[in-house]
Design an enzyme around this catalytic site. Structure first.
Site, PDB file in Angstrom:
ATOM      1  N   GLU B  60       0.810  -1.223   0.000  1.00 51.17           N
ATOM      2  CA  GLU B  60       0.000   0.000   0.000  1.00 51.17           C
ATOM      3  C   GLU B  60       0.840   1.268   0.000  1.00 51.17           C
ATOM      4  O   GLU B  60       0.507   2.241  -0.666  1.00 51.17           O
ATOM      5  CB  GLU B  60      -0.969  -0.005   1.190  1.00 51.17           C
ATOM      6  CG  GLU B  60      -2.147  -0.963   1.041  1.00 51.17           C
ATOM      7  CD  GLU B  60      -1.790  -2.408   1.342  1.00 51.17           C
ATOM      8  OE1 GLU B  60      -0.659  -2.649   1.837  1.00 51.17           O
ATOM      9  OE2 GLU B  60      -2.599  -3.305   1.079  1.00 51.17           O
ATOM     10  N   HIS B 129     -11.447  -5.389   8.106  1.00 51.57           N
ATOM     11  CA  HIS B 129     -12.287  -5.292   6.915  1.00 51.57           C
ATOM     12  C   HIS B 129     -13.540  -4.450   7.161  1.00 51.57           C
ATOM     13  O   HIS B 129     -14.415  -4.401   6.321  1.00 51.57           O
ATOM     14  CB  HIS B 129     -12.714  -6.698   6.449  1.00 51.57           C
ATOM     15  CG  HIS B 129     -11.595  -7.525   5.912  1.00 51.57           C
ATOM     16  ND1 HIS B 129     -10.605  -8.035   6.702  1.00 51.57           N
ATOM     17  CD2 HIS B 129     -11.297  -7.925   4.652  1.00 51.57           C
ATOM     18  CE1 HIS B 129      -9.751  -8.729   5.957  1.00 51.57           C
ATOM     19  NE2 HIS B 129     -10.147  -8.673   4.707  1.00 51.57           N
TER      20      HIS B 129
END
Lengths: 393, 336
Positions: B60, B129
């Site tokens: 990322e 999540h």
């Protein structure tokens, strides 16, 4: 004795003729074209890359090296005299910076660290602009697009990703320029540098990672960063590397040209480890006597990057009194300009604190600016209003 | 008008941006061949090529850091962070580079980067999540933070974000991805309501209920339920979280005199605190009662069998409305 001389002997994994993915054995020989004594030694692989370095060019490199050292000395003096808040000396690393920067084209884009002020000088940054950050007058001293040089990066290793992304853009544009990221030995431990090598290798983009291994990350020796030579790290990513004498301006230039040539021809990224030494403190706020051995400094003083070029010029009969005078005068003029530019630099305006956070109006910030402006207006002397002692008492 | 799911509406907006500006590139993990784990970028690589819709290595910070380099080169990268909880490896690049480059360079280098982040809970997922990390970014000068709540806004606001010269964090309420709504795909994003503006989505007189992203739908349901009990709730969809359009919220509170803020993110130091403080500063004398926050608890996002206790649902928000109105509520009789 602190040293990174592990596993000496082996191949020049990323030298001329090698390509991405062709991994060499660990422990590369140090590429050197000028010995510390000033002797020009031949190297069949690298000589062709500096063939055009005429006597005149050598003298010009010598001038840049001397001027760069003078910039460093003058800036350090300005800091000691209270004119700069801080300065990160590049003393000892001049050949790495000049040799690499002089290999670049104008349309190449450079992503430097805070210590690469010799590179900035080579790219044509105005001397006063180099000092703006260190005087506290700006967070960056120049418009990157006027000299194709990014602003000095302070987050260690961050800029390697920016260079890689920029190179993705070059590749998309179909241009034949390159991006180059400067970094230090400590940065090779950062995740961002490792991610940059992953991206650069996967996309085979035209980027050069130019690592000045100056042996120290503030107080931490290079052996704490890496158990193998720095130049061996990129090989695991499939990126060819070279290990050059970073105090040898010609060797550095040759290696950088090899890397840039590969980038321009679509050959992907290259990593260069320029083995040099930070002769000064990390910054003017640092005291290296707390962590390093004076003998080590003495050893590296014998390998000084300027002294060896001077000796080479002398051997070649080029070190005339005229040259010495001209170089001295240039260095003096640069130092004078720097000092004048520094001490006459206007202070920023109070409301500049709000400028350029966003490129378009922002309701929260506009309100804060309006309120602060009214606050300042309520004082006769806005400067006093923001002083620690206050102006109301 | 076309009926589109929330996810498809974003896809359609991304497609228009790719068509209209050759400098727009999409980057992220699994966004190309797969079309994204939520299929938001479905079909775009096939139509625009691997250099416009880039499957990146799984890193990322690398994705955002290379987007910075692309922006330096004049591109408009649109980055997908696969899940809210995966944004943290990129936090340094977002906060230290993306957010500050414009200020650092006195406007010379622009960072027109859009960072798309599916966020929020309610989908029964494991850790990382279901998070709502928007306050970290709202707290960072240099970033704009927005969140659409409807397919039409998702379609329009993603295009506005990409066209914006400032970096924009675009939080997509993932539990609404499959919700359908009417979308006018011909709407000119330049002529539509700016993403900086909040929208009153239900008019009311008694209390102002502020929500954004996934909870706007819940808030509208609250207003309907409240109406059945004789309360008139005005619902504001913030749309922009940084900056918050306080003018719109303030105008509503001056009318209703009461304020309830609902978000999934944890309470302390969150957007609800910022809104309560700012509105109190701006119109204290119009307030009939203290602002009320109905939010996630100050806990790590819980495992899925507990998440409905953590997420502010209809009844918890309704309870907050009761508190703001001084009606009997779960905390009646408690001091402070």
């Amino acid at each position: 004795m602190v040293t990174d001389e592990v596993g000496q002997g082996g191949t020049t994994a990323g030298g001329p003729g090698s390509s991405a993915g062709q991994q060499g054995r660990t422990g590369q020989n140090l590429v050197q074209l000028i010995t510390p004594a000033g002797e020009r030694v031949s190297h069949p692989e690298y000589d062709p890359w500096v063939q055009d370095m005429s006597d005149e060019q050598l003298c010009s490199l010598y001038e840049d090296l001397v001027v760069t050292r003078r910039i460093d000395t003058e800036a350090t003096a300005l800091q000691r005299q209270g004119e700069l808040g801080l300065w990160p000396p590049m003393l000892g690393q001049e050949a790495s910076q000049i040799g690499s920067a002089r290999a670049l084209r104008d349309d190449d884009f450079v992503f430097p660290t805070y210590r690469d002020n010799g590179v900035a000088y080579c790219r044509g940054v105005k001397l006063t602009d180099i000092l703006r950050v260190w005087r506290g007058n700006a967070s960056a001293g120049w418009d990157p697009y006027t000299v194709n040089l990014g602003t000095p990066q302070i987050i260690i290793g961050s800029q390697t990703l920016h260079a890689t992304g920029y190179a993705m853009g070059i590749q998309n544009d179909g241009a034949d320029s390159a991006a180059i990221a400067y970094l230090g030995d400590g940065a090779t431990s950062q995740g961002d540098v490792n991610e940059a090598m992953v991206f650069a290798a996967s996309f085979q983009v035209p980027v050069v990672f130019f690592c000045q291994n100056n042996h120290w990350a503030i107080s931490e020796p290079v052996r704490l960063q890496s158990h193998v030579q720095i130049a061996d790290r990129p090989l695991g990513f499939g990126i060819p590397s070279m290990r050059v004498d970073g105090n040898d301006v010609l060797a550095v230039m040759a290696a950088t040209r090899v890397a840039l040539d590969r980038a321009r021809r679509g050959g992907g990224p290259t990593f260069i480890e320029a083995v040099t030494y930070r002769m000064g403190p990390h910054t003017t706020a640092d005291d290296p006597t707390r962590y390093r051995d004076a003998n080590e400094l003495e050893d590296w003083a014998q390998k000084d990057p300027i002294r060896r070029v001077k000796a080479l010029l002398e051997r070649k009969g080029l070190l005339t009194p005229e040259l010495e005078t001209a170089v001295q005068q240039k260095a003096d003029a640069v130092a004078r300009d720097m000092r004048t530019g520094c001490t006459t630099m206007p202070d920023p305006e109070p409301l500049d604190v709000f400028k350029h956070v966003y490129s378009t109006p922002h309701s929260w910030l506009d309100r804060q600016q309006d309120h602060y402006s009214r606050y300042l207006d309520s004082f006769g002397d806005p400067a006093g209003a923001a002083s620690e002692e206050g102006a109301r008492r | 008008m076309t009926q589109l799911t929330f996810a498809r509406a974003i896809n359609s907006g991304l497609r228009r941006s790719l068509e209209n500006d050759a400098k727009v590139v999409l980057m992220g993990e699994d966004i190309g061949t797969l079309g994204g784990v939520f299929r938001v970028t479905d079909g775009l690589q096939k139509d625009f090529g691997k250099h416009r819709v880039i499957d990146t290595p799984l890193a990322e910070s690398g994705i955002v850091g290379t987007a910075v380099g692309l922006a330096y080169r004049g591109y408009r990268p649109v980055v997908e962070i696969q899940f809210d909880g995966f944004v943290y490896p990129a936090f340094d690049q977002i906060v230290c580079q993306v957010a500050k480059m414009h200020y650092r360079t006195k406007g010379a280098v622009k960072m027109p980067i859009t960072i798309r982040i599916p966020f929020g809970g309610g989908i029964g997922s494991p850790e990382f999540h279901s998070e709502s990390p928007e306050a970290y970014f709202a707290h960072t000068p240099g970033l704009r933070v927005i969140s659409p709540s409807s397919p039409q806004d998702a379609h329009t606001m993603i295009q506005q974000a990409i066209a914006c010269d400032d970096p924009v964090l675009f939080f997509e309420p993932k539990r609404r991805y499959h919700d359908k709504g009417d979308v006018d795909e011909s709407l000119d994003p330049g002529a539509a309501l700016s993403f900086e503006k909040a929208r009153v989505v239900a008019d009311g007189r008694d209390v102002t209920l502020v929500a954004y992203g996934p909870l706007v739908k819940t808030a509208r349901d609250v207003a309907l339920a409240a109406a059945d009990e004789g309360m008139s709730v005005e619902v504001i969809d913030l749309r922009s979280l940084a900056p918050v359009d306080f003018a719109t919220v303030e105008a509503s509170v001056r009318k209703t005199g009461r304020l309830v803020i609902a978000h999934e993110a944890v309470q302390s130091g969150g957007l609800g605190a910022e809104i309560a403080a700012s509105i109190t500063e701006r119109c204290f004398y119009y307030l009939e009662s203290a602002p009320v926050r109905v939010t996630g608890f100050d806990v790590p996002y819980p495992y899925s069998k507990l998440e409905m206790h953590h997420l502010p649902g209809l009844d918890r928000i309704l309870d907050g409305v009761d508190r703001a109105l001084g009606r009997p509520n779960s905390l009646s009789g408690l001091e402070g």
